[in-house]
Motif scaffolding. Structure first.
Motif, PDB file in Angstrom:
ATOM      1  N   ALA A 100       1.411  -6.630  -2.914  1.00 41.95           N
ATOM      2  CA  ALA A 100       2.011  -5.296  -2.908  1.00 41.95           C
ATOM      3  C   ALA A 100       2.977  -5.207  -1.742  1.00 41.95           C
ATOM      4  CB  ALA A 100       0.922  -4.232  -2.788  1.00 41.95           C
ATOM      5  N   SER A 101       4.217  -4.769  -2.006  1.00 39.48           N
ATOM      6  CA  SER A 101       5.218  -4.742  -0.943  1.00 39.48           C
ATOM      7  C   SER A 101       5.905  -3.388  -0.893  1.00 39.48           C
ATOM      8  CB  SER A 101       6.258  -5.851  -1.149  1.00 39.48           C
ATOM      9  OG  SER A 101       7.038  -5.606  -2.303  1.00 39.48           O
ATOM     10  N   HIS A 102       6.424  -3.074   0.278  1.00 38.99           N
ATOM     11  CA  HIS A 102       7.262  -1.891   0.403  1.00 38.99           C
ATOM     12  C   HIS A 102       8.423  -2.213   1.325  1.00 38.99           C
ATOM     13  CE1 HIS A 102       8.621   2.188   0.328  1.00 38.99           C
ATOM     14  NE2 HIS A 102       8.636   2.241   1.640  1.00 38.99           N
ATOM     15  N   HIS A 103       9.636  -1.916   0.856  1.00 40.84           N
ATOM     16  CA  HIS A 103      10.856  -2.146   1.626  1.00 40.84           C
ATOM     17  C   HIS A 103      11.430  -0.786   1.995  1.00 40.84           C
ATOM     18  CE1 HIS A 103      10.172  -5.837  -0.629  1.00 40.84           C
ATOM     19  NE2 HIS A 103      10.865  -6.467   0.286  1.00 40.84           N
ATOM     20  N   ALA A 104      11.176  -0.340   3.199  1.00 35.38           N
ATOM     21  CA  ALA A 104      11.613   0.984   3.638  1.00 35.38           C
ATOM     22  C   ALA A 104      13.130   1.041   3.749  1.00 35.38           C
ATOM     23  CB  ALA A 104      10.970   1.332   4.976  1.00 35.38           C
ATOM     24  N   GLU A 105      13.698   2.212   3.514  1.00 34.00           N
ATOM     25  CA  GLU A 105      15.147   2.387   3.610  1.00 34.00           C
ATOM     26  C   GLU A 105      15.603   2.667   5.032  1.00 34.00           C
ATOM     27  OE1 GLU A 105      16.221   5.432   0.882  1.00 34.00           O
ATOM     28  OE2 GLU A 105      15.909   4.172  -0.903  1.00 34.00           O
ATOM     29  N   ARG A 106      14.667   3.021   5.916  1.00 31.33           N
ATOM     30  CA  ARG A 106      15.001   3.332   7.306  1.00 31.33           C
ATOM     31  C   ARG A 106      13.818   2.959   8.194  1.00 31.33           C
ATOM     32  NH1 ARG A 106      12.076   7.815   8.545  1.00 31.33           N
ATOM     33  NH2 ARG A 106      11.324   9.078   6.786  1.00 31.33           N
ATOM     34  N   PRO A 107      14.013   2.836   9.507  1.00 26.98           N
ATOM     35  CA  PRO A 107      12.885   2.577  10.402  1.00 26.98           C
ATOM     36  C   PRO A 107      11.879   3.730  10.354  1.00 26.98           C
ATOM     37  CG  PRO A 107      14.983   2.150  11.509  1.00 26.98           C
ATOM     38  CD  PRO A 107      15.311   2.842  10.219  1.00 26.98           C
ATOM     39  N   LEU A 108      10.608   3.399  10.375  1.00 28.25           N
ATOM     40  CA  LEU A 108       9.553   4.388  10.269  1.00 28.25           C
ATOM     41  C   LEU A 108       8.659   4.363  11.496  1.00 28.25           C
ATOM     42  CD1 LEU A 108       8.392   3.659   6.597  1.00 28.25           C
ATOM     43  CD2 LEU A 108      10.079   5.341   7.343  1.00 28.25           C
ATOM     44  N   GLY A 109       8.092   5.507  11.831  1.00 28.95           N
ATOM     45  CA  GLY A 109       7.017   5.545  12.799  1.00 28.95           C
ATOM     46  C   GLY A 109       5.766   4.951  12.179  1.00 28.95           C
ATOM     47  N   THR A 110       4.837   4.482  13.016  1.00 27.87           N
ATOM     48  CA  THR A 110       3.645   3.823  12.484  1.00 27.87           C
ATOM     49  C   THR A 110       2.831   4.753  11.593  1.00 27.87           C
ATOM     50  OG1 THR A 110       3.505   2.236  14.296  1.00 27.87           O
ATOM     51  CG2 THR A 110       1.465   2.739  13.136  1.00 27.87           C
ATOM     52  N   ASP A 111       2.604   6.007  12.006  1.00 31.72           N
ATOM     53  CA  ASP A 111       1.818   6.934  11.182  1.00 31.72           C
ATOM     54  C   ASP A 111       2.491   7.150   9.832  1.00 31.72           C
ATOM     55  OD1 ASP A 111      -0.109   7.222  13.119  1.00 31.72           O
ATOM     56  OD2 ASP A 111       0.762   9.049  13.967  1.00 31.72           O
ATOM     57  N   GLU A 112       3.815   7.299   9.839  1.00 31.04           N
ATOM     58  CA  GLU A 112       4.554   7.489   8.586  1.00 31.04           C
ATOM     59  C   GLU A 112       4.434   6.269   7.690  1.00 31.04           C
ATOM     60  OE1 GLU A 112       9.038   8.956   7.229  1.00 31.04           O
ATOM     61  OE2 GLU A 112       8.693   8.209   9.270  1.00 31.04           O
ATOM     62  N   ALA A 113       4.523   5.079   8.286  1.00 33.14           N
ATOM     63  CA  ALA A 113       4.394   3.848   7.503  1.00 33.14           C
ATOM     64  C   ALA A 113       2.993   3.725   6.906  1.00 33.14           C
ATOM     65  CB  ALA A 113       4.701   2.640   8.381  1.00 33.14           C
ATOM     66  N   LEU A 114       1.978   4.049   7.687  1.00 38.30           N
ATOM     67  CA  LEU A 114       0.601   3.902   7.200  1.00 38.30           C
ATOM     68  C   LEU A 114       0.283   4.867   6.065  1.00 38.30           C
ATOM     69  CD1 LEU A 114      -1.760   2.003   8.222  1.00 38.30           C
ATOM     70  CD2 LEU A 114       0.340   1.989   9.582  1.00 38.30           C
ATOM     71  N   ARG A 115       0.914   6.032   6.066  1.00 43.76           N
ATOM     72  CA  ARG A 115       0.668   6.970   4.977  1.00 43.76           C
ATOM     73  C   ARG A 115       1.115   6.397   3.630  1.00 43.76           C
ATOM     74  NH1 ARG A 115       1.921  10.925   8.948  1.00 43.76           N
ATOM     75  NH2 ARG A 115       4.138  10.983   8.357  1.00 43.76           N
ATOM     76  N   LEU A 116       2.143   5.545   3.650  1.00 47.22           N
ATOM     77  CA  LEU A 116       2.600   4.916   2.411  1.00 47.22           C
ATOM     78  C   LEU A 116       1.545   3.994   1.821  1.00 47.22           C
ATOM     79  CD1 LEU A 116       6.209   3.949   3.580  1.00 47.22           C
ATOM     80  CD2 LEU A 116       5.624   5.785   1.991  1.00 47.22           C
ATOM     81  N   TRP A 117       0.665   3.497   2.667  1.00 47.41           N
ATOM     82  CA  TRP A 117      -0.309   2.500   2.254  1.00 47.41           C
ATOM     83  C   TRP A 117      -1.705   3.083   2.038  1.00 47.41           C
ATOM     84  CZ3 TRP A 117       1.042  -2.129   0.590  1.00 47.41           C
ATOM     85  CH2 TRP A 117       2.319  -2.608   0.922  1.00 47.41           C
ATOM     86  N   GLU A 118      -1.775   4.405   1.807  1.00 45.31           N
ATOM     87  CA  GLU A 118      -3.069   5.023   1.528  1.00 45.31           C
ATOM     88  C   GLU A 118      -3.525   4.796   0.087  1.00 45.31           C
ATOM     89  OE1 GLU A 118      -2.397   9.049   2.621  1.00 45.31           O
ATOM     90  OE2 GLU A 118      -2.703   8.689   4.788  1.00 45.31           O
ATOM     91  N   ARG A 119      -2.651   4.260  -0.730  1.00 49.70           N
ATOM     92  CA  ARG A 119      -2.981   3.973  -2.127  1.00 49.70           C
ATOM     93  C   ARG A 119      -4.059   2.899  -2.226  1.00 49.70           C
ATOM     94  NH1 ARG A 119       1.628   2.198  -6.555  1.00 49.70           N
ATOM     95  NH2 ARG A 119       0.251   1.866  -8.347  1.00 49.70           N
ATOM     96  N   GLU A 120      -4.974   3.071  -3.166  1.00 48.46           N
ATOM     97  CA  GLU A 120      -6.049   2.098  -3.366  1.00 48.46           C
ATOM     98  C   GLU A 120      -5.464   0.799  -3.924  1.00 48.46           C
ATOM     99  OE1 GLU A 120      -9.953   1.041  -2.829  1.00 48.46           O
ATOM    100  OE2 GLU A 120      -9.072   3.015  -2.435  1.00 48.46           O
ATOM    101  N   LEU A 121      -5.840  -0.322  -3.318  1.00 49.11           N
ATOM    102  CA  LEU A 121      -5.359  -1.630  -3.742  1.00 49.11           C
ATOM    103  C   LEU A 121      -6.542  -2.537  -4.055  1.00 49.11           C
ATOM    104  CD1 LEU A 121      -2.571  -2.314  -1.068  1.00 49.11           C
ATOM    105  CD2 LEU A 121      -2.251  -1.482  -3.400  1.00 49.11           C
ATOM    106  N   PRO A 122      -6.357  -3.534  -4.922  1.00 45.91           N
ATOM    107  CA  PRO A 122      -7.431  -4.510  -5.137  1.00 45.91           C
ATOM    108  C   PRO A 122      -7.814  -5.191  -3.825  1.00 45.91           C
ATOM    109  CG  PRO A 122      -5.711  -4.749  -6.796  1.00 45.91           C
ATOM    110  CD  PRO A 122      -5.185  -3.784  -5.784  1.00 45.91           C
ATOM    111  N   ALA A 123      -9.075  -5.535  -3.701  1.00 44.69           N
ATOM    112  CA  ALA A 123      -9.567  -6.120  -2.447  1.00 44.69           C
ATOM    113  C   ALA A 123      -8.938  -7.472  -2.152  1.00 44.69           C
ATOM    114  CB  ALA A 123     -11.086  -6.253  -2.514  1.00 44.69           C
ATOM    115  N   ASP A 124      -8.413  -8.146  -3.192  1.00 44.12           N
ATOM    116  CA  ASP A 124      -7.805  -9.467  -2.977  1.00 44.12           C
ATOM    117  C   ASP A 124      -6.284  -9.407  -2.903  1.00 44.12           C
ATOM    118  OD1 ASP A 124      -7.223  -8.898  -5.604  1.00 44.12           O
ATOM    119  OD2 ASP A 124      -8.345 -10.580  -6.451  1.00 44.12           O
TER     120      ASP A 124
END
Length: 423
Positions: A100-124
């Protein structure tokens, strides 16, 4: 510590059997994974099974859908966390294959970046987060983002990358804890700006002392068009080849790397800019050494200049150009009581005779009026640039004297001594 897996992307010009040959060559040079992307190759342009028989295959969906044959042959399937509309993208992939990848369009703060990754992902699933870098200091934010993503997903699943003209040293530091390190095979094409060269990354891993904790201070070289530089080959590892545009923010970049680097070589066109930035009494410098929370600057080019003037053995020498190398030549000539004629482009009117030194980089075109009358002209570049300059001297009636290696070795020895004193 295990190295990040080195990922090389298949260039868009390579198809069919040429693509397989590229994969084999990259495997021989130390690549671990081959990436193919849907924005670079049509479904039938490559044979995914043949490529996967050489290297583990990473197939990446970029705009166009992934062919089933690519997914079937893949080690991992890269799908974007977000679609083009900013909504959650499809993360469909066979079990055990998702990246799973994300290519941000602009520099992000860490909290903002982590919110993008709150989605449930497979454990592997593996995860990759990429941001553009416009400010060198953003490396500190990316390191924090990497640390917190590792806390969330585990230390063996995460890759965080910077991208852009000033991103290379950030990628080198991030690679210490990344799972994947996307690198350039070399030549004129790279999959993304800021990638390190495959050969440099392999050399670092083979030459670095991995028993030292914390990790040793890095070294590096700053310049423009420095793919030919031998510095990464001869100095201790880890050593970064930081090739940035001539108008790049080299001052801010140098300052941002104080925490991670113990010293730098500086080459064209940054010798004068960094002399001014570091408050050096010298007109030009080629070496930086860390002293606690500041940089101390030196010019070991004087060692190379001394070798060149000794080899030329002439009492009167003309110098083509008035940049950083000329500053070193001027210093040594004064010590030797030797006359120098510094010739800028506008000063060249008639044919030049006697002995001289060519200091212009080979990317800078010489003036049309330049001609020689059997003058012996020292070439202080080396490798392919040196050969190109030598051919230009011959074409204009001169006799090239190849002294680039002598200059380079003499100044590099002194650089090595200085870097050993870094604090």
């Amino acid at each position: 510590m295990t190295p990040a897996r080195r990922v090389v992307t298949l260039p868009p010009t390579l198809l069919g059997s040429d693509a397989v040959h590229f994969a084999r060559e990259c495997q021989r040079r130390g690549a671990d994974v081959l990436e193919i992307r849907t924005d670079l190759h049509a479904p039938d342009a490559v044979d995914p099974a043949a490529l996967a028989s050489v290297l583990p295959l990473l197939v990446s969906e970029r705009g166009k859908p992934l062919p089933a044959s690519w997914v079937s042959a893949a080690w991992r399937v890269d799908r974007d966390l977000m679609d083009a509309t900013g909504h959650q993208g499809s993360l469909d992939a066979p079990s055990g294959k998702l990246l799973a990848s994300h290519h941000a369009e602009r520099p992000l703060g860490t909290d903002e970046a982590l919110r993008l990754w709150e989605r449930e992902l497979p454990a592997d699933a593996l995860v990759k987060h990429v941001e553009p870098m416009t400010d060198p200091a953003h490396v500190r934010t990316l390191l924090e983002t990497q640390r917190r993503m590792m806390d969330r997903f585990g230390p063996t699943r995460v890759t965080v990358l910077g991208m852009g003209a000033i991103a290379l040293p950030a990628r080198a530091v991030l690679a210490r804890n990344n799972l994947l390190d996307y690198v350039a095979a070399g030549g004129s094409w790279a999959a993304a700006p800021g990638q390190r060269l495959l050969d440099d990354v392999v050399r670092e891993w083979r030459g670095a002392d991995r028993t030292t904790l914390p990790a040793p201070l890095r070294l590096g070289i700053f310049g423009t068009s420095i793919a030919h530089s031998r510095s990464p080959r001869i100095h201790r590892q880890p050593f970064d080849r930081i090739d940035i545009p001539e108008d790049g923010p080299v001052e801010a970049l140098v300052d941002s790397l104080l925490p991670s680097h113990g010293g730098f070589a500086v080459t064209s066109p940054f010798k004068m800019r960094l002399a001014k930035h570091t408050g050096s009494p010298l007109d030009a410098i080629n070496t930086l050494v860390r002293r606690g929370h500041r940089w101390e600057s030196f010019n070991t080019d004087t060692e190379g200049a001394r070798k060149v003037l000794e080899r030329l053995g002439a009492g009167d020498v003309f110098v083509l150009g008035d940049g950083g190398a000329t500053s070193a030549l001027r210093t040594v000539a004064a010590e030797r009581g030797q006359a120098l004629r510094i010739l800028r482009r506008a000063d060249i009117q008639g044919p030049l005779a006697g002995a001289g030194v060519w200091t212009w980089p080979d990317r800078v075109a010489a003036p049309d009026s330049l001609r020689f009358e059997r003058a012996r002209v020292a070439v202080i570049a080396y490798g392919a640039p040196g050969r190109r300059i030598a051919a230009e001297i011959t074409r204009r009636g001169g006799i090239p004297v190849l002294l680039g290696a002598a200059w380079f070795v003499a100044q590099a020895r002194r650089q090595r001594e200085l870097w050993e004193t870094a604090t």
